[in-house]
Design a protein around this motif. Structure first.
Motif, mmCIF file in Angstrom:
data_model
loop_
_atom_site.group_PDB
_atom_site.id
_atom_site.type_symbol
_atom_site.label_atom_id
_atom_site.label_comp_id
_atom_site.label_asym_id
_atom_site.label_seq_id
_atom_site.Cartn_x
_atom_site.Cartn_y
_atom_site.Cartn_z
ATOM 1 N N PRO A 1 0.861 -1.168 -0.156
ATOM 2 C CA PRO A 1 0.011 -0.198 0.088
ATOM 3 C C PRO A 1 1.105 1.326 0.072
ATOM 4 O O PRO A 1 0.417 2.317 -0.792
ATOM 5 N N LEU A 2 1.946 1.338 0.719
ATOM 6 C CA LEU A 2 2.873 2.480 0.797
ATOM 7 C C LEU A 2 3.452 2.937 -1.100
ATOM 8 O O LEU A 2 3.349 4.195 -0.936
ATOM 9 N N LEU A 3 3.761 1.877 -1.430
ATOM 10 C CA LEU A 3 3.995 2.359 -2.817
ATOM 11 C C LEU A 3 2.969 2.518 -3.916
ATOM 12 O O LEU A 3 3.210 3.453 -4.838
ATOM 13 N N GLU A 4 1.768 2.165 -3.584
ATOM 14 C CA GLU A 4 0.554 2.299 -4.182
ATOM 15 C C GLU A 4 -0.171 3.758 -3.942
ATOM 16 O O GLU A 4 -0.931 4.389 -4.723
ATOM 17 N N ASP A 5 0.254 4.160 -2.671
ATOM 18 C CA ASP A 5 -0.701 5.392 -2.146
ATOM 19 C C ASP A 5 -0.078 6.432 -1.474
ATOM 20 O O ASP A 5 0.523 6.247 -0.610
ATOM 21 N N PRO A 6 0.261 7.406 -2.221
ATOM 22 C CA PRO A 6 1.122 8.625 -1.767
ATOM 23 C C PRO A 6 0.570 9.267 -0.708
ATOM 24 O O PRO A 6 1.270 10.036 -0.035
ATOM 25 N N SER A 7 -0.933 8.912 -0.188
ATOM 26 C CA SER A 7 -1.169 9.524 0.847
ATOM 27 C C SER A 7 -0.904 8.824 2.324
ATOM 28 O O SER A 7 -0.963 9.402 3.403
ATOM 29 N N ILE A 8 -0.351 7.780 2.212
ATOM 30 C CA ILE A 8 0.357 6.906 2.889
ATOM 31 C C ILE A 8 1.805 7.388 3.335
ATOM 32 O O ILE A 8 2.017 7.489 4.570
ATOM 33 N N GLY A 9 2.348 7.568 2.637
ATOM 34 C CA GLY A 9 3.904 7.895 2.689
ATOM 35 C C GLY A 9 4.371 7.870 1.329
ATOM 36 O O GLY A 9 4.076 7.676 0.288
ATOM 37 N N ASP A 10 5.955 8.202 1.587
ATOM 38 C CA ASP A 10 6.911 8.048 0.496
ATOM 39 C C ASP A 10 7.979 7.278 0.758
ATOM 40 O O ASP A 10 8.469 7.244 1.728
ATOM 41 N N VAL A 11 8.681 6.755 -0.240
ATOM 42 C CA VAL A 11 9.726 5.948 -0.382
ATOM 43 C C VAL A 11 10.868 6.782 -1.140
ATOM 44 O O VAL A 11 10.700 7.110 -2.267
ATOM 45 N N TRP A 12 11.965 7.009 -0.717
ATOM 46 C CA TRP A 12 12.928 7.573 -1.592
ATOM 47 C C TRP A 12 14.310 6.756 -1.618
ATOM 48 O O TRP A 12 14.706 6.285 -0.707
ATOM 49 N N ILE A 13 14.609 6.707 -2.798
ATOM 50 C CA ILE A 13 15.682 5.926 -3.306
ATOM 51 C C ILE A 13 16.876 6.553 -3.749
ATOM 52 O O ILE A 13 16.872 7.608 -4.711
ATOM 53 N N ALA A 14 18.072 6.457 -3.149
ATOM 54 C CA ALA A 14 19.482 6.935 -3.896
ATOM 55 C C ALA A 14 20.042 5.941 -4.593
ATOM 56 O O ALA A 14 20.182 4.730 -4.181
ATOM 57 N N GLU A 15 20.511 6.161 -5.873
ATOM 58 C CA GLU A 15 20.895 5.258 -6.627
ATOM 59 C C GLU A 15 21.861 5.944 -7.477
ATOM 60 O O GLU A 15 21.656 6.752 -7.891
ATOM 61 N N SER A 16 22.577 5.082 -8.239
ATOM 62 C CA SER A 16 23.578 5.219 -9.337
ATOM 63 C C SER A 16 23.322 4.219 -10.324
ATOM 64 O O SER A 16 22.267 3.999 -10.820
ATOM 65 N N ASP A 17 24.318 3.345 -10.266
ATOM 66 C CA ASP A 17 24.276 1.833 -11.150
ATOM 67 C C ASP A 17 23.574 1.045 -10.274
ATOM 68 O O ASP A 17 23.320 -0.131 -10.608
ATOM 69 N N ARG A 18 23.104 1.043 -8.762
ATOM 70 C CA ARG A 18 22.576 0.366 -7.855
ATOM 71 C C ARG A 18 22.136 1.141 -6.686
ATOM 72 O O ARG A 18 22.237 2.337 -6.816
ATOM 73 N N ILE A 19 21.209 0.403 -6.060
ATOM 74 C CA ILE A 19 20.719 1.369 -4.963
ATOM 75 C C ILE A 19 21.811 1.451 -3.745
ATOM 76 O O ILE A 19 22.129 0.480 -3.446
ATOM 77 N N LEU A 20 21.761 2.415 -3.420
ATOM 78 C CA LEU A 20 22.938 3.015 -2.286
ATOM 79 C C LEU A 20 22.353 3.014 -1.058
ATOM 80 O O LEU A 20 22.950 3.104 -0.047
ATOM 81 N N GLY A 21 21.095 3.497 -1.119
ATOM 82 C CA GLY A 21 20.186 3.594 0.228
ATOM 83 C C GLY A 21 18.635 4.050 -0.069
ATOM 84 O O GLY A 21 18.301 4.193 -1.104
ATOM 85 N N TYR A 22 18.099 4.171 0.868
ATOM 86 C CA TYR A 22 16.684 4.558 0.768
ATOM 87 C C TYR A 22 16.150 5.016 2.277
ATOM 88 O O TYR A 22 16.728 5.140 3.417
ATOM 89 N N LEU A 23 14.882 5.618 2.221
ATOM 90 C CA LEU A 23 14.230 6.455 3.196
ATOM 91 C C LEU A 23 12.715 6.065 3.009
ATOM 92 O O LEU A 23 12.335 6.342 2.086
ATOM 93 N N VAL A 24 12.250 5.904 4.237
ATOM 94 C CA VAL A 24 10.821 5.686 4.094
ATOM 95 C C VAL A 24 10.136 6.706 5.064
ATOM 96 O O VAL A 24 10.533 6.803 6.231
ATOM 97 N N ILE A 25 9.059 7.553 4.620
ATOM 98 C CA ILE A 25 8.400 8.568 5.549
ATOM 99 C C ILE A 25 6.886 8.392 5.375
ATOM 100 O O ILE A 25 6.516 7.930 4.184
ATOM 101 N N THR A 26 6.265 8.233 6.463
ATOM 102 C CA THR A 26 4.912 8.097 6.653
ATOM 103 C C THR A 26 4.118 9.396 6.995
ATOM 104 O O THR A 26 4.635 10.188 7.805
ATOM 105 N N TRP A 27 2.893 9.680 6.430
ATOM 106 C CA TRP A 27 2.305 10.831 6.991
ATOM 107 C C TRP A 27 1.212 10.302 7.929
ATOM 108 O O TRP A 27 0.704 9.463 8.006
ATOM 109 N N GLY A 28 0.919 11.161 9.055
ATOM 110 C CA GLY A 28 -0.227 11.101 10.056
ATOM 111 C C GLY A 28 -0.640 12.540 10.318
ATOM 112 O O GLY A 28 -0.511 13.544 9.703
ATOM 113 N N TRP A 29 -1.400 12.437 11.408
ATOM 114 C CA TRP A 29 -1.911 13.659 11.970
ATOM 115 C C TRP A 29 -1.812 13.640 13.559
ATOM 116 O O TRP A 29 -1.966 12.680 14.057
ATOM 117 N N GLY A 30 -1.569 14.729 14.058
ATOM 118 C CA GLY A 30 -1.176 14.718 15.558
ATOM 119 C C GLY A 30 -1.931 16.231 16.270
ATOM 120 O O GLY A 30 -1.727 17.195 15.699
#
Length: 110
Positions: A1-30
């Motif tokens: 669901p995270l990859l299909e629904d941007p209202s849930i969150g984003d996945v950020w990928i650092a890459e060149s010729d391969r994946i170097l790293g990633y970050l997952v951020i999710t959205w909420g309300w407080g």
């Protein structure tokens, strides 16, 4: 669901010729934050590539996106015995709070 629904969150990928790293951020309300908030749920950079500002770039990109979306606060959790990650996050404007995170694992319906 995270990859299909941007209202849930984003996945950020650092890459060149391969994946170097990633970050997952999710959205909420407080209530305490006064509106939309985010949780940086995961930051990972391949061990041999750490110290090359990859995590910095990922966090900065996610913070910029959060600001664009009107997010009031961004939270993250890091291990107490990981001073390197705390130094990175402090440099990016995060401050340690006295709150203690607690969790309850819920049993899923079968």
């Amino acid at each position: 669901p995270l990859l299909e629904d941007p209202s849930i969150g984003d996945v950020w990928i650092a890459e060149s010729d391969r994946i170097l790293g990633y970050l997952v951020i999710t959205w909420g309300w407080g209530i305490e934050s006064g509106g939309k908030e985010a949780l940086i749920d995961e930051v990972y950079v391949e061990p041999e590539l750490r110290g090359q500002a990859i995590a910095t770039a990922l966090v900065e990109a996610s913070l910029a996106r959060a600001a664009e979306l009107g997010t009031k606060a961004v939270f993250l959790e890091t291990e107490g015995d990981n001073p390197g990650s705390r130094k990175l996050y402090e440099r990016l404007g995060f401050v340690a709070e006295s709150s203690i995170w607690m969790r309850a694992l819920l049993k899923a319906d079968d």
